[in-house]
Design an enzyme around this catalytic site. Structure first.
Site, PDB file in Angstrom:
ATOM      1  N   GLU A 160       0.887  -1.072   0.228  1.00  0.00           N
ATOM      2  CA  GLU A 160      -0.121   0.140   0.193  1.00  0.00           C
ATOM      3  C   GLU A 160       1.041   1.231  -0.055  1.00  0.00           C
ATOM      4  O   GLU A 160       1.998   1.224   0.062  1.00  0.00           O
ATOM      5  CB  GLU A 160      -0.897  -0.162   1.238  1.00  0.00           C
ATOM      6  CG  GLU A 160      -2.404  -0.356   1.000  1.00  0.00           C
ATOM      7  CD  GLU A 160      -3.302   0.893   0.359  1.00  0.00           C
ATOM      8  OE1 GLU A 160      -2.589   1.775  -0.138  1.00  0.00           O
ATOM      9  OE2 GLU A 160      -4.394   0.548   0.241  1.00  0.00           O
ATOM     10  N   ARG A 163      -6.963   1.989  13.208  1.00  0.00           N
ATOM     11  CA  ARG A 163      -5.899   2.005  12.800  1.00  0.00           C
ATOM     12  C   ARG A 163      -6.063   3.066  11.659  1.00  0.00           C
ATOM     13  O   ARG A 163      -6.987   3.144  10.990  1.00  0.00           O
ATOM     14  CB  ARG A 163      -5.125   0.816  12.355  1.00  0.00           C
ATOM     15  CG  ARG A 163      -5.544   0.364  11.129  1.00  0.00           C
ATOM     16  CD  ARG A 163      -4.741  -0.855  10.442  1.00  0.00           C
ATOM     17  NE  ARG A 163      -5.184  -1.501   9.373  1.00  0.00           N
ATOM     18  CZ  ARG A 163      -5.124  -0.949   8.067  1.00  0.00           C
ATOM     19  NH1 ARG A 163      -4.631  -0.070   7.811  1.00  0.00           N
ATOM     20  NH2 ARG A 163      -5.417  -1.990   7.049  1.00  0.00           N
ATOM     21  N   ASN A 211      -4.936   4.159   7.883  1.00  0.00           N
ATOM     22  CA  ASN A 211      -4.932   3.449   6.449  1.00  0.00           C
ATOM     23  C   ASN A 211      -4.114   4.536   5.679  1.00  0.00           C
ATOM     24  O   ASN A 211      -2.904   4.950   5.856  1.00  0.00           O
ATOM     25  CB  ASN A 211      -6.391   3.254   5.969  1.00  0.00           C
ATOM     26  CG  ASN A 211      -6.240   2.157   5.048  1.00  0.00           C
ATOM     27  OD1 ASN A 211      -5.533   1.259   4.961  1.00  0.00           O
ATOM     28  ND2 ASN A 211      -7.070   2.234   4.109  1.00  0.00           N
ATOM     29  N   ASN A 221      -9.397   5.930   2.634  1.00  0.00           N
ATOM     30  CA  ASN A 221      -8.495   5.457   1.558  1.00  0.00           C
ATOM     31  C   ASN A 221      -8.320   6.466   0.694  1.00  0.00           C
ATOM     32  O   ASN A 221      -7.602   7.509   1.098  1.00  0.00           O
ATOM     33  CB  ASN A 221      -9.213   4.376   0.819  1.00  0.00           C
ATOM     34  CG  ASN A 221      -8.452   3.014   0.904  1.00  0.00           C
ATOM     35  OD1 ASN A 221      -7.209   2.920   0.708  1.00  0.00           O
ATOM     36  ND2 ASN A 221      -9.082   1.956   0.795  1.00  0.00           N
ATOM     37  N   ASP A 263     -10.207   1.740  -3.507  1.00  0.00           N
ATOM     38  CA  ASP A 263      -9.072   1.700  -2.671  1.00  0.00           C
ATOM     39  C   ASP A 263      -8.019   2.536  -2.822  1.00  0.00           C
ATOM     40  O   ASP A 263      -8.703   3.889  -2.697  1.00  0.00           O
ATOM     41  CB  ASP A 263      -8.193   0.342  -2.643  1.00  0.00           C
ATOM     42  CG  ASP A 263      -7.392   0.184  -1.739  1.00  0.00           C
ATOM     43  OD1 ASP A 263      -6.920   0.693  -0.959  1.00  0.00           O
ATOM     44  OD2 ASP A 263      -7.236  -1.271  -1.384  1.00  0.00           O
TER      45      ASP A 263
END
Length: 305
Positions: free
Chosen positions: A17, A111, A113, A162, A216
């Site tokens: 990522e 958490r 991202n 995202n 995403d």
């Protein structure tokens, strides 16, 4: 269009990522979230370096710090930390905690991202529920860190924070909450860093909700077109946000496409991260480069502390 998709050597990340292209270093930095690792692809060497951050379980994103060599901000759980890494060593270290969010006990399952710096060096980063149902419990928030240390909430009621992108020419900000199945466009004041008037520019819902595509990560090219990665769709969609029209569908040999960033000496190579999470078979987790797309990206911004 005859573009070419190729894997980067030794580029595996279980949950790859957060790709960031550093123009000065001619390197692509990205993370393996659940391994707490930083990775760097060196363009000249055609080699990927892997580094475990000591004492860090989750590394959600990595963004270099303006004016500080080998220093980065990294999302670690509900903290954003400053990390030192020379880009080569197999271990890296946390220098300090920059800030922490959602300290209430209820949010210990959250958490960070995705995170990026806007063109003025402000860090935008958001949270998601990490344990439990992030589609039901929208406990995430999108935050903004400004030079000098001010942290503010940009958006609440977020499922999975995202993709992020900005267009200075049109004064727009693009944002993805995966659980909304869409890409939103905001008017963006680059002087204040305040987004306003959201509207949907790309909808990934299907007639059967079980088939909804999960947007995403996100990037933008110099013409203002968006490149939207789909976590369950094998595909990056190139779209014109003004019309909502799909201009290109880039298909991959693995399902979970997580994000993309433009890089290379001419910013005309699209680097793409993927995930092998949920027992996806090889080549899932590979990081790819795409050439021949006939488009260029914009230089990515570093964080100003």
């Amino acid at each position: 269009m005859s573009y070419k998709i190729e894997p980067l050597p030794n580029s595996y990340a279980h949950l790859g990522e957060g790709p960031h292209w550093d123009v000065e270093k001619q390197s692509l930095y990205y993370v393996d979230i659940e391994a707490g690792k930083l990775l760097r692809y060196d363009y000249q060497e055609d080699k990927v370096y892997h580094s475990k951050i000591e004492g860090v379980d989750l590394a959600a994103f990595v963004v270099p710090i303006e004016g500080q060599n080998d220093k980065f901000v990294v999302g670690d759980g509900r903290r954003v930390v400053v990390v030192s890494w020379d880009g080569i060593s197999e271990t890296s270290k946390v220098d300090r905690v920059l800030f922490e969010v959602q300290p209430d006990e209820q949010y210990v399952v959250n958490r960070f991202n995705d995170g990026k710096a806007d063109p003025r060096g402000r860090l935008f980063a958001g949270t998601m529920r990490y344990v439990g149902d992030e589609f039901k419990d929208r406990w995430g928030e999108l935050y903004k860190y400004e030079k000098g240390g001010k942290v503010s909430v940009v958006k609440s009621d977020v499922g999975i924070s995202n993709g992020l992108a900005w267009n200075e020419k049109s004064k727009k900000f693009y944002y993805i909450d995966t659980t909304d199945y869409e890409v939103k466009e905001y008017n963006y004041d680059f002087d204040t860093g305040v987004p306003s008037k959201p509207k949907v520019v790309f909808n990934l819902r299907k007639s059967n909700p079980k088939d909804n595509l999960l947007p995403d990560g996100l990037t933008i090219d110099s013409e203002g077109n968006l490149y939207v990665a789909t976590f369950n769709g094998h595909t990056i969609y190139k779209i014109n946000p003004s019309t909502g029209k799909v201009l290109l569908e880039i298909k991959f040999p693995c399902k979970q496409i997580t994000s993309a960033a433009w890089g290379g000496p001419n910013l005309d190579i699209l680097y793409v991260t993927t995930s092998a999470k949920f027992e996806q078979p090889a080549p899932a987790g590979t990081t790819y480069k795409i050439t021949g797309l006939g488009a260029k990206g914009l230089p990515m911004s570093k964080v100003q502390l």
